[in-house]
Design a protein around this motif. Structure first.
Motif, PDB file in Angstrom:
ATOM      1  N   VAL A   1       1.524   0.796  23.122  1.00 22.72           N
ATOM      2  CA  VAL A   1       2.910   1.045  22.717  1.00 22.72           C
ATOM      3  C   VAL A   1       3.500  -0.236  22.137  1.00 22.72           C
ATOM      4  O   VAL A   1       3.411  -1.308  22.736  1.00 22.72           O
ATOM      5  N   GLY A   2       4.059  -0.133  20.940  1.00 25.81           N
ATOM      6  CA  GLY A   2       4.667  -1.281  20.275  1.00 25.81           C
ATOM      7  C   GLY A   2       3.732  -2.088  19.406  1.00 25.81           C
ATOM      8  O   GLY A   2       4.168  -3.002  18.715  1.00 25.81           O
ATOM      9  N   HIS A   3       2.444  -1.777  19.415  1.00 25.78           N
ATOM     10  CA  HIS A   3       1.479  -2.519  18.605  1.00 25.78           C
ATOM     11  C   HIS A   3       1.288  -1.837  17.247  1.00 25.78           C
ATOM     12  O   HIS A   3       1.476  -0.627  17.114  1.00 25.78           O
ATOM     13  N   PRO A   4       0.871  -2.596  16.229  1.00 25.88           N
ATOM     14  CA  PRO A   4       0.611  -2.000  14.914  1.00 25.88           C
ATOM     15  C   PRO A   4      -0.586  -1.055  14.965  1.00 25.88           C
ATOM     16  O   PRO A   4      -1.566  -1.308  15.673  1.00 25.88           O
ATOM     17  N   VAL A   5      -0.491   0.033  14.217  1.00 29.72           N
ATOM     18  CA  VAL A   5      -1.574   1.010  14.150  1.00 29.72           C
ATOM     19  C   VAL A   5      -1.723   1.459  12.700  1.00 29.72           C
ATOM     20  O   VAL A   5      -0.749   1.521  11.947  1.00 29.72           O
ATOM     21  N   SER A   6      -2.961   1.711  12.311  1.00 28.30           N
ATOM     22  CA  SER A   6      -3.262   2.144  10.951  1.00 28.30           C
ATOM     23  C   SER A   6      -3.833   3.558  11.010  1.00 28.30           C
ATOM     24  O   SER A   6      -4.749   3.826  11.794  1.00 28.30           O
ATOM     25  N   PHE A   7      -3.305   4.459  10.183  1.00 21.83           N
ATOM     26  CA  PHE A   7      -3.744   5.845  10.148  1.00 21.83           C
ATOM     27  C   PHE A   7      -4.394   6.151   8.812  1.00 21.83           C
ATOM     28  O   PHE A   7      -3.924   5.705   7.767  1.00 21.83           O
ATOM     29  N   THR A   8      -5.466   6.931   8.842  1.00 18.98           N
ATOM     30  CA  THR A   8      -6.059   7.484   7.632  1.00 18.98           C
ATOM     31  C   THR A   8      -5.786   8.978   7.660  1.00 18.98           C
ATOM     32  O   THR A   8      -6.203   9.677   8.591  1.00 18.98           O
ATOM     33  N   LEU A   9      -5.081   9.457   6.636  1.00 22.27           N
ATOM     34  CA  LEU A   9      -4.701  10.863   6.556  1.00 22.27           C
ATOM     35  C   LEU A   9      -5.573  11.571   5.525  1.00 22.27           C
ATOM     36  O   LEU A   9      -6.394  10.943   4.844  1.00 22.27           O
ATOM     37  N   HIS A  10      -5.373  12.871   5.396  1.00 24.66           N
ATOM     38  CA  HIS A  10      -6.112  13.644   4.395  1.00 24.66           C
ATOM     39  C   HIS A  10      -5.814  13.125   2.998  1.00 24.66           C
ATOM     40  O   HIS A  10      -4.783  12.489   2.765  1.00 24.66           O
ATOM     41  N   GLU A  11      -6.690  13.394   2.062  1.00 30.65           N
ATOM     42  CA  GLU A  11      -6.597  12.930   0.680  1.00 30.65           C
ATOM     43  C   GLU A  11      -6.699  11.418   0.571  1.00 30.65           C
ATOM     44  O   GLU A  11      -6.271  10.831  -0.413  1.00 30.65           O
ATOM     45  N   GLY A  12      -7.225  10.758   1.608  1.00 32.95           N
ATOM     46  CA  GLY A  12      -7.449   9.319   1.564  1.00 32.95           C
ATOM     47  C   GLY A  12      -6.195   8.468   1.641  1.00 32.95           C
ATOM     48  O   GLY A  12      -6.204   7.308   1.237  1.00 32.95           O
ATOM     49  N   VAL A  13      -5.110   9.019   2.165  1.00 28.58           N
ATOM     50  CA  VAL A  13      -3.859   8.273   2.283  1.00 28.58           C
ATOM     51  C   VAL A  13      -3.939   7.367   3.511  1.00 28.58           C
ATOM     52  O   VAL A  13      -4.304   7.809   4.599  1.00 28.58           O
ATOM     53  N   HIS A  14      -3.592   6.088   3.335  1.00 28.42           N
ATOM     54  CA  HIS A  14      -3.575   5.127   4.426  1.00 28.42           C
ATOM     55  C   HIS A  14      -2.128   4.712   4.678  1.00 28.42           C
ATOM     56  O   HIS A  14      -1.415   4.332   3.745  1.00 28.42           O
TER      57      HIS A  14
ATOM     58  N   ARG B   1      -4.777   5.785  29.073  1.00 29.12           N
ATOM     59  CA  ARG B   1      -4.362   4.421  29.423  1.00 29.12           C
ATOM     60  C   ARG B   1      -4.381   3.507  28.199  1.00 29.12           C
ATOM     61  O   ARG B   1      -3.542   2.626  28.052  1.00 29.12           O
ATOM     62  N   SER B   2      -5.339   3.721  27.293  1.00 28.21           N
ATOM     63  CA  SER B   2      -5.387   2.906  26.081  1.00 28.21           C
ATOM     64  C   SER B   2      -4.179   3.202  25.196  1.00 28.21           C
ATOM     65  O   SER B   2      -3.616   2.293  24.587  1.00 28.21           O
ATOM     66  N   LEU B   3      -3.756   4.478  25.126  1.00 29.11           N
ATOM     67  CA  LEU B   3      -2.559   4.815  24.362  1.00 29.11           C
ATOM     68  C   LEU B   3      -1.324   4.157  24.964  1.00 29.11           C
ATOM     69  O   LEU B   3      -0.468   3.646  24.255  1.00 29.11           O
ATOM     70  N   LEU B   4      -1.244   4.178  26.282  1.00 34.14           N
ATOM     71  CA  LEU B   4      -0.104   3.566  26.965  1.00 34.14           C
ATOM     72  C   LEU B   4      -0.061   2.062  26.720  1.00 34.14           C
ATOM     73  O   LEU B   4       1.004   1.482  26.527  1.00 34.14           O
ATOM     74  N   ALA B   5      -1.217   1.427  26.699  1.00 31.55           N
ATOM     75  CA  ALA B   5      -1.273  -0.016  26.503  1.00 31.55           C
ATOM     76  C   ALA B   5      -0.916  -0.416  25.070  1.00 31.55           C
ATOM     77  O   ALA B   5      -0.531  -1.559  24.832  1.00 31.55           O
TER      78      ALA B   5
END
Length: 132
Positions: free
Chosen positions: A75-88, A69-73
């Motif tokens: 939708v369309g909002h900004p999100v920040s991801f941290t990937l491997h090797e410290g990539v943001h 439900r949190s994922l559904l809510a």
């Protein structure tokens, strides 16, 4: 006289979600559909006499439902991801697949540029956070 050759026209394919048995596509015609919100909240029911396995299963089901439900809510909002090797990277959240193995995002801002649309694999993601 020769007849002109016809070029086959591509036909779009409709992919249905996985069925209730986990192997088939689509849904069983006799399956009951559940309401999005239960009539009686879980907190008001007395589950103190249930075996520990059943209580754990119920708790896991409640947590998964809240997560979905949190994922559904979001939708369309900004999100920040941290990937491997410290990539943001940052993007606008779009959707996730059935198994929550991939995230579909738009306007993905990476260190080398902006992608209009992208599919991020969960195995590449260390963490993510939504911005209200």
């Amino acid at each position: 006289m020769q007849t002109p050759l016809t070029i086959p026209v591509p036909v779009p394919v409709l992919r249905l979600p996985r069925g209730p048995d986990g192997f088939s596509r689509g849904f069983a015609p006799d399956a009951r559909r559940t309401l999005l919100r239960p009539k009686v909240p879980e907190a008001e029911e007395d589950h103190s006499q249930d075996p520990p396995e059943l209580r754990e299963q119920r708790a896991r089901a409640t947590l998964r439902e809240r997560y979905l439900r949190s994922l559904l809510a979001m939708v369309g909002h900004p999100v920040s991801f941290t990937l491997h090797e410290g990539v943001h990277v940052t993007a606008q959240f779009g959707a996730t697949d059935l198994d929550v193995a991939n995230f579909y995002v738009s306007q993905l801002q990476t260190p080398i540029g902006v992608q209009a649309e992208a599919l991020l694999r969960c195995s590449d993601i260390i963490s993510y956070s939504f911005k209200p």
